[in-house]
Design an enzyme around this catalytic site. Structure first.
Site, PDB file in Angstrom:
ATOM      1  N   SER A 178       0.801  -1.172  -0.103  1.00  0.00           N
ATOM      2  CA  SER A 178       0.178  -0.137   0.007  1.00  0.00           C
ATOM      3  C   SER A 178       0.965   1.341   0.045  1.00  0.00           C
ATOM      4  O   SER A 178       1.694   1.396  -0.855  1.00  0.00           O
ATOM      5  CB  SER A 178      -0.961  -0.031   1.291  1.00  0.00           C
ATOM      6  OG  SER A 178      -1.857   0.927   1.107  1.00  0.00           O
ATOM      7  N   GLU A 234      -9.610  -5.058  -3.457  1.00  0.00           N
ATOM      8  CA  GLU A 234      -8.844  -4.125  -2.689  1.00  0.00           C
ATOM      9  C   GLU A 234      -9.950  -3.251  -2.075  1.00  0.00           C
ATOM     10  O   GLU A 234      -9.659  -2.809  -0.778  1.00  0.00           O
ATOM     11  CB  GLU A 234      -8.119  -3.372  -3.569  1.00  0.00           C
ATOM     12  CG  GLU A 234      -6.996  -3.966  -4.359  1.00  0.00           C
ATOM     13  CD  GLU A 234      -5.831  -4.284  -3.501  1.00  0.00           C
ATOM     14  OE1 GLU A 234      -5.613  -3.599  -2.247  1.00  0.00           O
ATOM     15  OE2 GLU A 234      -4.564  -4.626  -3.995  1.00  0.00           O
ATOM     16  N   HIS A 271      -8.141  -5.370   0.778  1.00  0.00           N
ATOM     17  CA  HIS A 271      -6.863  -4.911   1.012  1.00  0.00           C
ATOM     18  C   HIS A 271      -6.345  -5.256   2.385  1.00  0.00           C
ATOM     19  O   HIS A 271      -6.768  -5.249   3.380  1.00  0.00           O
ATOM     20  CB  HIS A 271      -7.107  -3.154   1.090  1.00  0.00           C
ATOM     21  CG  HIS A 271      -5.976  -2.350   0.878  1.00  0.00           C
ATOM     22  ND1 HIS A 271      -5.094  -2.208  -0.139  1.00  0.00           N
ATOM     23  CD2 HIS A 271      -5.072  -1.477   1.909  1.00  0.00           C
ATOM     24  CE1 HIS A 271      -4.129  -1.507  -0.166  1.00  0.00           C
ATOM     25  NE2 HIS A 271      -4.292  -0.803   1.012  1.00  0.00           N
TER      26      HIS A 271
END
Length: 512
Positions: free
Chosen positions: A203, A336, A442
């Site tokens: 990320s 995600e 995510h």
């Protein structure tokens, strides 16, 4: 054996000696030599007093042997916005002594020259710590016989406040560059090869890893890159926008926001250095809440375009060949954006018009209209493919594309065209019993990369991992460790993973 043990228990760094401890790998999990852990090693001076909002400075060093059995404190931060997905955890933060790193090294003789993975945590440039047990590098080091390094870096306003006249900006990124310099200068003492460094992250950490790999100041220290779920659809902040965020932040603190870039900026900086960190975090939390919206992942402050570490947007730099011959492993999880939308009550009330407004505002480059409303066409095409999906679910799918997945495809295609193909993956494993609310959300791959299931006792994204999950962790973590070690994610016991060469059937490795 005694001499070898003495080496990996006490190591000499440029600033002083450190004493680590054995870090046992779960019995029967990995057939590899034991690993030593050295935690909480300062790589820069404490960012306090006059060093708050200053570039990282060398640590003053210490006498005797520093106990490196425990990680240092996290940097100042508020709660993570993804607690509802990853699970809650207490954050023990302190400005003093927070710029530290952690090293996991397989036991062996000094000067062994093992490959090195420097891995940066995510957290939206606002939360996280390299010292958390989520990111314990023991198992990864054992899987690949590599040295693993994690680190803290400044976050939120302390890491990304922008005061151009005072030279304040991208301090979090500068901290990460200082980590790379520390590794270059010290990692050989831990058995690592300073010329064999893979920089990686997830990320926000992936975003930083790629930026460091293409920046003129740091790219010479990077041999390979691992980029997990990077928000490639989020361009760096433009200086004017960053100055606007800084002004709004100062106004919330009762300081003159108009001073940003002006004559009073230095005076305001002195006042900021005198305030308790808690006040800075409280004002940043208010600013974040004021700007929050379902589907928006950008925090108020994050890396700003310009300067030696971000002269060009990372994706543009890759397209221009700045990654050179460095190897790249890059990918996403399948779903995600469920982490940012699924539990948001406002998103559940969204209409088609609400979703189209977000698409037009946040993904203008993706949905350029011309003679047609590209956002509406894309939305309606997606709705036909998923007729039972809610408006929020369609936003989730569309945003997963423009913020994460599409960027991976474009970067991989660029690398293939440049003659250095990337290795591309998608992680598809969702928690057992999931009704589709989360899927492979995510951060879902993190426990599988590090093999740290026990560190996520109440994590909705993980659920209750069984034998199949542990087998997947071995395959996933083993491939990443192999890439760090050799430049290819292939090896004994691993699936055949071919590089991405484009074409009608591009090569993507699916996990899950």
């Amino acid at each position: 054996m005694a001499a070898g043990r003495a080496w990996w228990r006490t190591v000499e760094t440029e600033r002083g000696r450190v004493c680590g401890e054995p870090a046992p790998v779960a019995e029967g999990d990995v057939d590899a030599p034991p690993v030593a852990a050295f935690r909480g090693i300062p790589y820069a001076a404490s960012p306090v007093g006059a060093l708050r909002f200053a570039p990282p400075r060398p640590h003053e060093g210490w006498s005797g042997v520093r106990d490196a059995a425990r990680p240092g404190p996290a940097v100042p931060q508020g709660p993570s916005r993804l607690e509802c997905v990853m699970g809650r955890r207490a954050v023990d933060w302190s400005e003093d002594d927070c710029l530290t790193l952690n090293v996991w090294s397989p036991a062996g003789a000094a000067g062994a020259g093992r490959p090195v993975l420097v891995w940066f945590h995510g957290g939206g440039f606002s939360s996280g710590s390299g010292g958390w047990d989520w990111y314990d590098g023991t198992r990864l080091a054992a899987l690949g016989d590599v040295v693993v390094v994690t680190a803290n870096y400044r976050l939120g306003p302390l890491g990304y406040l922008y005061l151009p006249e005072s030279g304040v900006g991208n301090l979090g990124l500068r901290d990460q560059a200082a980590v790379l310099r520390w590794v270059r200068d010290n990692i050989a003492a831990f058995g690592g090869d300073p010329a064999g460094v893979t920089v990686g992250g997830q990320s926000a950490g992936a975003y930083a890893a790629l930026a460091l790999a293409v920046a003129p100041e740091t790219r010479g220290m990077v041999r390979r890159v691992i980029a997990q779920s990077g928000p490639w659809g989020l361009p760096p902040q433009e200086p004017d926008a960053a100055a606007g965020s800084a002004a709004a932040f100062l106004d919330l603190l009762g300081l003159p926001g108009k001073a940003v870039g002006g004559a009073r900026e230095a005076e305001v900086l002195r006042e900021l250095r005198a305030l308790p960190a808690e006040r800075l975090l409280a004002a940043y939390a208010r600013l974040s809440a004021d700007r929050a919206r379902p589907g928006r992942i950008a925090p108020p402050m994050y890396p700003v375009l310009g300067g030696a570490l971000l002269p060009t947007p990372p994706r543009q730099a890759v397209a221009e060949g700045a990654l050179g011959g460095a190897g790249l492993l890059i990918g996403t999880v399948r779903d995600e954006m469920t982490a940012f939308v699924a539990f948001d009550e406002r998103a559940r009330a969204f209409t088609r018009d609400d979703v189209l407004r977000i698409m037009r505002e946040d993904a203008r480059d993706t949905f350029r209209g011309g003679d047609r409303d590209a956002a509406a066409c894309a939305y309606d095409d997606l709705a036909r493919l998923r007729p039972d999906a809610s408006h929020a679910e369609l936003l989730t799918e569309a945003a997963t594309g423009w913020l994460f997945r599409d960027g991976v495809t474009r970067i991989a295609e660029q690398r293939a065209a440049q003659g250095t193909p990337a290795y591309v993956y998608r992680f598809d494993r969702g928690p057992d019993g999931d009704d589709g609310t989360l899927g492979a959300t995510h951060c879902a791959e993190l426990p599988f990369l590090f093999g740290t299931f026990d560190a996520y006792p109440d994590s909705p994204m993980l659920g209750r991992p069984g034998t199949d999950a542990r087998r997947l962790a071995r395959a996933f973590g083993g491939a990443f460790a192999a890439f760090t070690a050799t430049g290819t994610p292939n090896g004994p016991g691993l699936a055949d993973w071919r590089p991405y060469c484009g074409g009608p059937a591009p090569e993507v490795m699916y996990f899950g």
